[in-house]
Design a protein around this motif. Structure first.
Motif, PDB file in Angstrom:
ATOM      1  N   UNK A   7      -5.806   1.230  -6.622  1.00 16.56           N
ATOM      2  CA  UNK A   7      -6.803   1.151  -6.297  1.00 16.56           C
ATOM      3  C   UNK A   7      -7.578  -0.327  -6.278  1.00 16.56           C
ATOM      4  N   UNK A   8      -7.007  -0.928  -7.029  1.00 13.68           N
ATOM      5  CA  UNK A   8      -7.613  -2.254  -7.263  1.00 13.68           C
ATOM      6  C   UNK A   8      -7.639  -2.838  -5.893  1.00 13.68           C
ATOM      7  N   UNK A   9      -8.586  -3.712  -5.838  1.00 16.62           N
ATOM      8  CA  UNK A   9      -8.819  -4.482  -4.403  1.00 16.62           C
ATOM      9  C   UNK A   9      -7.488  -5.415  -3.935  1.00 16.62           C
ATOM     10  N   UNK A  10      -7.019  -6.163  -4.816  1.00 18.38           N
ATOM     11  CA  UNK A  10      -5.758  -6.889  -4.356  1.00 18.38           C
ATOM     12  C   UNK A  10      -4.636  -5.888  -3.687  1.00 18.38           C
ATOM     13  N   UNK A  11      -4.567  -4.851  -4.266  1.00 18.59           N
ATOM     14  CA  UNK A  11      -3.489  -3.619  -3.730  1.00 18.59           C
ATOM     15  C   UNK A  11      -4.174  -2.774  -2.648  1.00 18.59           C
ATOM     16  N   UNK A  70      -2.615  13.516  -3.023  1.00 23.58           N
ATOM     17  CA  UNK A  70      -2.661  14.740  -3.699  1.00 23.58           C
ATOM     18  C   UNK A  70      -2.945  14.289  -5.063  1.00 23.58           C
ATOM     19  N   UNK A  71      -2.409  13.277  -5.898  1.00 17.50           N
ATOM     20  CA  UNK A  71      -2.339  12.784  -7.215  1.00 17.50           C
ATOM     21  C   UNK A  71      -3.914  12.247  -7.134  1.00 17.50           C
ATOM     22  N   UNK A  72      -4.155  11.554  -6.330  1.00 17.22           N
ATOM     23  CA  UNK A  72      -5.509  10.786  -6.423  1.00 17.22           C
ATOM     24  C   UNK A  72      -6.514  12.087  -6.261  1.00 17.22           C
ATOM     25  N   UNK A  73      -6.621  13.050  -5.665  1.00 20.32           N
ATOM     26  CA  UNK A  73      -7.289  14.193  -5.571  1.00 20.32           C
ATOM     27  C   UNK A  73      -7.379  14.858  -6.827  1.00 20.32           C
ATOM     28  N   UNK A  74      -6.287  14.776  -7.588  1.00 18.81           N
ATOM     29  CA  UNK A  74      -6.351  15.651  -9.222  1.00 18.81           C
ATOM     30  C   UNK A  74      -7.095  14.746  -9.963  1.00 18.81           C
ATOM     31  N   UNK A  75      -7.530  13.604  -9.619  1.00 13.40           N
ATOM     32  CA  UNK A  75      -8.162  12.841 -10.643  1.00 13.40           C
ATOM     33  C   UNK A  75      -9.544  12.341 -10.024  1.00 13.40           C
ATOM     34  N   UNK A  76      -9.762  13.101  -8.921  1.00 15.15           N
ATOM     35  CA  UNK A  76     -11.360  12.672  -8.280  1.00 15.15           C
ATOM     36  C   UNK A  76     -12.403  13.264  -9.356  1.00 15.15           C
ATOM     37  N   UNK A  77     -13.247  12.275  -9.570  1.00 16.01           N
ATOM     38  CA  UNK A  77     -14.501  12.504 -10.599  1.00 16.01           C
ATOM     39  C   UNK A  77     -15.305  13.384 -10.129  1.00 16.01           C
ATOM     40  N   UNK A  78     -15.337  13.998  -8.952  1.00 13.97           N
ATOM     41  CA  UNK A  78     -16.283  14.969  -8.443  1.00 13.97           C
ATOM     42  C   UNK A  78     -16.299  16.159  -9.265  1.00 13.97           C
ATOM     43  N   UNK A  79     -17.566  16.780  -9.446  1.00 18.59           N
ATOM     44  CA  UNK A  79     -17.903  17.904 -10.134  1.00 18.59           C
ATOM     45  C   UNK A  79     -17.424  17.859 -11.558  1.00 18.59           C
ATOM     46  N   UNK A  80     -17.684  16.504 -12.439  1.00 20.64           N
ATOM     47  CA  UNK A  80     -17.339  16.246 -13.629  1.00 20.64           C
ATOM     48  C   UNK A  80     -15.831  16.329 -13.807  1.00 20.64           C
ATOM     49  N   UNK A  81     -15.027  16.304 -12.895  1.00 21.65           N
ATOM     50  CA  UNK A  81     -13.618  16.062 -12.929  1.00 21.65           C
ATOM     51  C   UNK A  81     -13.104  17.476 -13.007  1.00 21.65           C
ATOM     52  N   UNK A  82     -13.650  18.189 -11.982  1.00 18.66           N
ATOM     53  CA  UNK A  82     -13.389  19.607 -11.843  1.00 18.66           C
ATOM     54  C   UNK A  82     -11.662  19.817 -11.669  1.00 18.66           C
ATOM     55  N   UNK A  83     -11.082  18.945 -10.551  1.00 16.93           N
ATOM     56  CA  UNK A  83      -9.847  19.073 -10.547  1.00 16.93           C
ATOM     57  C   UNK A  83      -8.834  18.820 -11.532  1.00 16.93           C
ATOM     58  N   UNK A 113     -13.182   6.516 -20.649  1.00 18.31           N
ATOM     59  CA  UNK A 113     -13.271   5.066 -20.497  1.00 18.31           C
ATOM     60  C   UNK A 113     -12.808   4.566 -19.171  1.00 18.31           C
ATOM     61  N   UNK A 114     -12.577   5.406 -18.077  1.00 16.05           N
ATOM     62  CA  UNK A 114     -12.053   4.827 -16.680  1.00 16.05           C
ATOM     63  C   UNK A 114     -13.163   4.172 -16.195  1.00 16.05           C
ATOM     64  N   UNK A 115     -14.352   4.557 -16.366  1.00 10.45           N
ATOM     65  CA  UNK A 115     -15.597   4.045 -15.454  1.00 10.45           C
ATOM     66  C   UNK A 115     -15.811   2.404 -16.048  1.00 10.45           C
ATOM     67  N   UNK A 116     -15.380   2.085 -17.324  1.00  8.02           N
ATOM     68  CA  UNK A 116     -15.865   0.893 -17.751  1.00  8.02           C
ATOM     69  C   UNK A 116     -14.456  -0.156 -18.020  1.00  8.02           C
ATOM     70  N   UNK A 117     -13.394   0.694 -17.916  1.00  5.44           N
ATOM     71  CA  UNK A 117     -12.077  -0.115 -17.908  1.00  5.44           C
ATOM     72  C   UNK A 117     -11.368  -0.998 -16.898  1.00  5.44           C
ATOM     73  N   UNK A 118     -12.038  -0.240 -15.703  1.00  4.54           N
ATOM     74  CA  UNK A 118     -11.398  -0.963 -14.219  1.00  4.54           C
ATOM     75  C   UNK A 118     -12.512  -1.412 -13.756  1.00  4.54           C
ATOM     76  N   UNK A 119     -12.458  -2.899 -13.350  1.00  6.53           N
ATOM     77  CA  UNK A 119     -13.284  -3.432 -12.474  1.00  6.53           C
ATOM     78  C   UNK A 119     -13.448  -3.128 -11.209  1.00  6.53           C
TER      79      UNK A 119
END
Length: 238
Positions: free
Chosen positions: A161-165, A182-195, A232-238
């Motif tokens: 999901x980085x911009x160069x890609x 499907x995998x991206x949906x599993x890591x969706x942060x919506x609902x405090x990472x409900x999925x 850490x994901x919110x602070x690790x990846x620009x």
């Protein structure tokens, strides 16, 4: 009491070993940077030439996760999240470097994996080759999900999901993206990472009822590893 002291000594020895390893790795990286500046870099080998089996790579990533995670003590989380920078209430304070060095090293590993994925995808000159690399990492991410290594899964998704890609529209048009979404949906942060939390409970249950090593979480570590990554994901990846 003796058993408690023995357990404490083992834990302290493990943490000390991890910190010594970080120092050695940092020194080795510094030496490589100096060597890199003094002479032209050699031609790098592409990931698919090193390991073309997604399951094997997912296994190796999980072993790396477990090894790095084993050096992190709960006190590091207290130090990292318990003390805030008084000038910035949203930023953890890392003034006591030694007490959070293992946790920070784990965060750096997450970032390195993100950038590795993005770099490997962008290296090929042709769209078809880039699409093959993307599909390979999608398969690796799926195997990480099946193993229970959610931290590497998150790092791979973040790298893609980085911009160069993500800006490679013509390349993505050649990729079968159904599995990725499907995998991206599993890591969706919506609902405090409900999925993700739902998937985590399912992975823990599969581990308890597994009949083969392929179905098991390796050492149960995937469950804990992913937790660190999501913190850490919110602070690790620009």
């Amino acid at each position: 009491m003796n058993q408690l002291l023995q357990t404490l000594n083992q834990k302290l020895a493990s943490l000390n070993h991890g910190q010594e390893g970080i120092v050695k790795i940092s020194a080795a990286v510094s030496d490589k940077v100096v060597a890199f500046k003094s002479k032209p870099p050699s031609i790098q080998r592409e990931m698919l030439n090193v390991c073309s089996d997604p399951y094997t790579l997912a296994q190796q990533l999980t072993h790396v996760e477990l090894e790095r995670l084993s050096h992190i003590g709960p006190e590091e989380f207290v130090q990292a999240f318990g003390h805030k920078d008084p000038l910035d209430s949203t930023k953890p304070c890392f003034s006591e470097q030694k007490k959070t060095s293992n946790l920070e090293a784990y965060v750096k590993w997450f970032n390195r994996l993100c950038y590795l994925v993005a770099t490997e995808i962008c290296m090929p000159a042709k769209k078809k080759q880039r699409a093959q690399v993307i599909e390979f990492f999608i398969d690796v991410a799926r195997e990480c999900f099946n193993i229970g290594n959610f931290n590497s899964l998150m790092a791979i998704i973040s790298g893609m999901n980085m911009s160069p890609v993500s800006r490679l529209k013509k390349t993505w048009s050649k990729v079968k993206t159904a599995k990725f979404f499907i995998l991206e949906h599993q890591m969706d942060p919506t609902g405090n990472f409900y999925n993700y939390r739902t998937a985590l409970r399912g992975a823990a249950h599969r581990s308890l009822t597994a009949h083969s090593n392929r179905e098991k979480l390796l050492g149960g570590g995937g469950r804990h590893a992913c937790t660190v990554g999501l913190f850490w994901v919110s602070s690790c990846v620009p």
